[in-house]
Design a protein around this motif. Structure first.
Motif, mmCIF file in Angstrom:
data_model
loop_
_atom_site.group_PDB
_atom_site.id
_atom_site.type_symbol
_atom_site.label_atom_id
_atom_site.label_comp_id
_atom_site.label_asym_id
_atom_site.label_seq_id
_atom_site.Cartn_x
_atom_site.Cartn_y
_atom_site.Cartn_z
ATOM 1 N N LEU A 85 -5.682 13.973 18.142
ATOM 2 C CA LEU A 85 -4.408 14.396 18.071
ATOM 3 C C LEU A 85 -3.979 13.299 17.072
ATOM 4 C CD1 LEU A 85 -2.967 15.140 21.662
ATOM 5 C CD2 LEU A 85 -3.370 16.691 19.679
ATOM 6 N N TYR A 86 -4.206 12.021 17.302
ATOM 7 C CA TYR A 86 -3.822 10.916 16.290
ATOM 8 C C TYR A 86 -4.317 11.119 14.949
ATOM 9 C CZ TYR A 86 -2.113 8.236 20.122
ATOM 10 O OH TYR A 86 -1.601 7.955 21.295
ATOM 11 N N PHE A 87 -5.781 11.519 14.734
ATOM 12 C CA PHE A 87 -6.429 11.828 13.582
ATOM 13 C C PHE A 87 -5.628 12.962 12.705
ATOM 14 C CE2 PHE A 87 -9.915 14.195 11.718
ATOM 15 C CZ PHE A 87 -10.104 13.442 10.692
ATOM 16 N N TYR A 88 -5.531 13.960 13.521
ATOM 17 C CA TYR A 88 -5.114 15.180 12.559
ATOM 18 C C TYR A 88 -3.391 14.820 12.445
ATOM 19 C CZ TYR A 88 -9.017 18.052 13.242
ATOM 20 O OH TYR A 88 -10.252 18.571 13.046
ATOM 21 N N LEU A 89 -2.722 14.083 13.139
ATOM 22 C CA LEU A 89 -1.302 13.883 12.959
ATOM 23 C C LEU A 89 -1.336 12.896 11.534
ATOM 24 C CD1 LEU A 89 1.720 13.550 13.328
ATOM 25 C CD2 LEU A 89 1.238 11.724 15.117
ATOM 26 N N ALA A 90 -2.385 12.117 11.505
ATOM 27 C CA ALA A 90 -2.526 11.322 10.379
ATOM 28 C C ALA A 90 -2.767 12.051 9.008
ATOM 29 C CB ALA A 90 -3.629 10.308 10.579
ATOM 30 N N PRO A 138 3.684 7.998 -0.428
ATOM 31 C CA PRO A 138 4.216 6.806 -0.470
ATOM 32 C C PRO A 138 3.665 5.705 0.267
ATOM 33 C CG PRO A 138 6.040 8.546 -0.323
ATOM 34 C CD PRO A 138 4.646 9.235 0.158
ATOM 35 N N ARG A 139 3.893 4.538 0.226
ATOM 36 C CA ARG A 139 3.250 3.387 0.799
ATOM 37 C C ARG A 139 3.593 3.306 2.455
ATOM 38 N NH1 ARG A 139 0.344 -1.606 0.062
ATOM 39 N NH2 ARG A 139 -0.127 -2.082 2.203
ATOM 40 N N PRO A 140 4.823 3.543 2.714
ATOM 41 C CA PRO A 140 5.398 3.551 3.834
ATOM 42 C C PRO A 140 4.632 4.826 4.814
ATOM 43 C CG PRO A 140 7.339 3.343 2.917
ATOM 44 C CD PRO A 140 6.192 3.793 1.767
ATOM 45 N N GLN A 166 1.801 4.224 8.092
ATOM 46 C CA GLN A 166 1.749 5.007 9.284
ATOM 47 C C GLN A 166 0.489 5.782 9.462
ATOM 48 O OE1 GLN A 166 5.198 7.962 9.216
ATOM 49 N NE2 GLN A 166 5.224 7.894 11.503
ATOM 50 N N ILE A 167 0.031 6.243 8.342
ATOM 51 C CA ILE A 167 -1.136 6.852 8.349
ATOM 52 C C ILE A 167 -2.368 5.884 9.066
ATOM 53 C CG2 ILE A 167 -3.166 8.094 7.014
ATOM 54 C CD1 ILE A 167 -0.952 9.308 5.534
ATOM 55 N N GLU A 168 -2.500 5.094 8.394
ATOM 56 C CA GLU A 168 -3.368 3.974 8.906
ATOM 57 C C GLU A 168 -3.221 3.488 10.424
ATOM 58 O OE1 GLU A 168 -5.301 1.181 5.456
ATOM 59 O OE2 GLU A 168 -3.217 1.137 5.341
ATOM 60 N N GLU A 169 -1.965 3.351 10.842
ATOM 61 C CA GLU A 169 -1.775 3.192 12.297
ATOM 62 C C GLU A 169 -2.127 4.011 13.190
ATOM 63 O OE1 GLU A 169 2.277 2.113 13.339
ATOM 64 O OE2 GLU A 169 2.600 1.029 11.339
ATOM 65 N N PHE A 190 -12.142 8.824 7.134
ATOM 66 C CA PHE A 190 -10.881 8.876 6.711
ATOM 67 C C PHE A 190 -10.042 7.803 6.148
ATOM 68 C CE2 PHE A 190 -6.353 10.474 7.654
ATOM 69 C CZ PHE A 190 -6.035 11.030 6.629
ATOM 70 N N TRP A 191 -10.205 6.768 6.994
ATOM 71 C CA TRP A 191 -9.584 5.502 6.699
ATOM 72 C C TRP A 191 -10.048 4.908 5.368
ATOM 73 C CZ3 TRP A 191 -10.132 0.269 9.890
ATOM 74 C CH2 TRP A 191 -9.235 -0.593 9.473
ATOM 75 N N ALA A 192 -11.411 5.032 5.244
ATOM 76 C CA ALA A 192 -11.923 4.710 4.099
ATOM 77 C C ALA A 192 -11.355 5.515 2.598
ATOM 78 C CB ALA A 192 -13.673 4.529 3.931
ATOM 79 N N TYR A 193 -11.297 6.612 2.873
ATOM 80 C CA TYR A 193 -10.466 7.554 1.986
ATOM 81 C C TYR A 193 -9.173 7.110 1.588
ATOM 82 C CZ TYR A 193 -7.797 11.222 -0.097
ATOM 83 O OH TYR A 193 -6.962 11.650 -0.908
ATOM 84 N N ILE A 194 -8.495 6.831 2.582
ATOM 85 C CA ILE A 194 -7.175 6.457 2.169
ATOM 86 C C ILE A 194 -7.081 4.900 1.470
ATOM 87 C CG2 ILE A 194 -5.163 5.343 3.566
ATOM 88 C CD1 ILE A 194 -5.238 8.403 3.673
ATOM 89 N N ARG A 195 -7.914 4.096 2.248
ATOM 90 C CA ARG A 195 -7.952 2.803 1.539
ATOM 91 C C ARG A 195 -8.551 2.852 -0.120
ATOM 92 N NH1 ARG A 195 -7.865 -2.176 4.874
ATOM 93 N NH2 ARG A 195 -5.919 -1.594 5.852
ATOM 94 N N TYR A 196 -9.546 3.885 -0.227
ATOM 95 C CA TYR A 196 -10.040 3.908 -1.775
ATOM 96 C C TYR A 196 -9.000 4.713 -2.461
ATOM 97 C CZ TYR A 196 -11.964 5.889 -6.003
ATOM 98 O OH TYR A 196 -11.914 6.250 -7.100
ATOM 99 N N ASP A 197 -8.530 6.019 -2.185
ATOM 100 C CA ASP A 197 -7.393 6.792 -2.957
ATOM 101 C C ASP A 197 -6.202 6.168 -3.204
ATOM 102 O OD1 ASP A 197 -7.837 9.073 -4.499
ATOM 103 O OD2 ASP A 197 -6.151 10.078 -3.442
ATOM 104 N N HIS A 198 -5.520 5.460 -2.180
ATOM 105 C CA HIS A 198 -4.377 4.779 -2.485
ATOM 106 C C HIS A 198 -4.351 3.454 -2.662
ATOM 107 C CE1 HIS A 198 -0.389 3.115 -1.448
ATOM 108 N NE2 HIS A 198 0.028 4.457 -1.617
ATOM 109 N N HIS A 199 -4.976 2.543 -1.846
ATOM 110 C CA HIS A 199 -5.110 1.153 -2.105
ATOM 111 C C HIS A 199 -5.828 0.816 -3.247
ATOM 112 C CE1 HIS A 199 -2.659 1.110 1.385
ATOM 113 N NE2 HIS A 199 -3.491 1.019 2.340
ATOM 114 N N HIS A 200 -7.055 1.227 -3.358
ATOM 115 C CA HIS A 200 -8.035 0.594 -4.288
ATOM 116 C C HIS A 200 -7.547 1.116 -5.583
ATOM 117 C CE1 HIS A 200 -11.850 -0.501 -6.344
ATOM 118 N NE2 HIS A 200 -11.737 0.472 -6.851
#
Length: 197
Positions: free
Chosen positions: A101-106, A119-121, A125-128, A145-155
Motif C-alpha cells: 500500500l505504501y509502495f503504490y501510494l508512493a 516537485p521536491r516536497p 513524501q514519496i521517499e518517506e 524504486f527508491w534508486a530510480y527516484i534518487r537517480y531521476d530527481h536528485h542525481h
C-alpha cells in the motif's frame, strides 16, 4: 440481538460473496483487488464496473478497508491519481502493516510523470512512503524504486544525497531484485528505464 454475516458483492457478476472472498465462486473474477496485477490487463469498461461496485460497497460501509484498497488499485489503473491517493491513504489508516500500500501510494504521488518533473516536497513524501514499505518488508523492488527516484530527481538535478542511487541500486540487488520486477515497474510508471539502472 441478531448478528448478520456481512457479504460483499462480486463487482463483475453481482453475486454475494463472503467478505474474505478473493475470487468469485461463480464467475471466477477477482472480488477484492489487492495487487496491481489484478487490474493491469482489465479493460476500461470492466474497471469502471468495478469502481461503481466498490463505490456502492463504500456507500453502505465507508470503513470497508478491502473496498478502499480495491478501488485504489482501480483508480490507479484509470490514472485517477488523486482518488487513488485518497483511497490508498484510507486503507493505510487501518492496515498500516501492508508494505505494498505504501509502495503504490508512493508511485501514485508521481501522477504519471517522471520523477525529474515532480516537485521536491512530493519527492520527499514519496521517499518517506518507500522507507515505510522497507521498514515492513525488505523487498528489492522497493529499493529499486527508491534508486530510480534518487537517480531521476536528485542525481539529474545535481543534489548530493546519501545514500546515492548507485548505493540504493546495490541494496536492491542484494535484496533479490528481479528483472521481471524492474520491467513491470517501468510499465506501471510509464517511463523509460534509465541506462544506468
Amino acid at each position: 440481538m441478531s448478528t448478520e454475516a456481512k457479504n460483499i458483492t462480486c463487482p463483475n457478476c453481482g453475486a454475494p460473496q463472503p467478505m474474505d472472498a478473493t475470487t468469485c465462486k461463480y464467475c471466477k473474477s477477482p472480488v477484492i483487488i489487492s495487487t496491481y496485477t489484478s487490474v493491469a490487463e482489465m479493460p476500461m469498461p470492466l474497471l469502471n464496473k468495478y469502481v461503481n461496485s466498490y463505490k456502492k460497497e463504500l456507500a453502505q460501509d465507508n470503513g470497508n478497508i478491502a473496498a478502499h484498497e480495491s478501488i485504489a488499485f482501480c483508480y490507479f489503473k484509470l490514472k485517477l491519481y488523486d482518488k487513488a491517493i485518497e483511497s490508498f491513504s484510507k486503507a493505510i489508516e487501518e492496515v498500516f502493516d501492508n508494505p505494498d500500500l505504501y509502495f503504490y501510494l508512493a508511485i501514485c504521488l508521481l501522477k504519471g510523470k517522471k520523477a525529474f518533473l515532480t516537485p521536491r516536497p512530493v519527492i520527499d513524501q514519496i521517499e518517506e512512503y518507500i522507507q515505510a514499505a522497507l521498514s515492513i518488508e525488505n523487498k528489492g523492488i522497493y529499493y529499486y524504486f527508491w534508486a530510480y527516484i534518487r537517480y531521476d530527481h536528485h542525481h539529474r538535478k545535481f543534489y548530493n544525497m546519501n545514500p546515492n542511487y548507485q548505493q540504493i541500486y546495490q541494496m536492491a540487488k542484494d535484496a533479490g531484485l528481479s528483472e521481471y520486477d524492474v520491467t513491470e515497474l517501468y510499465k506501471i510508471l510509464g517511463v523509460e528505464r534509465p541506462s544506468c539502472l
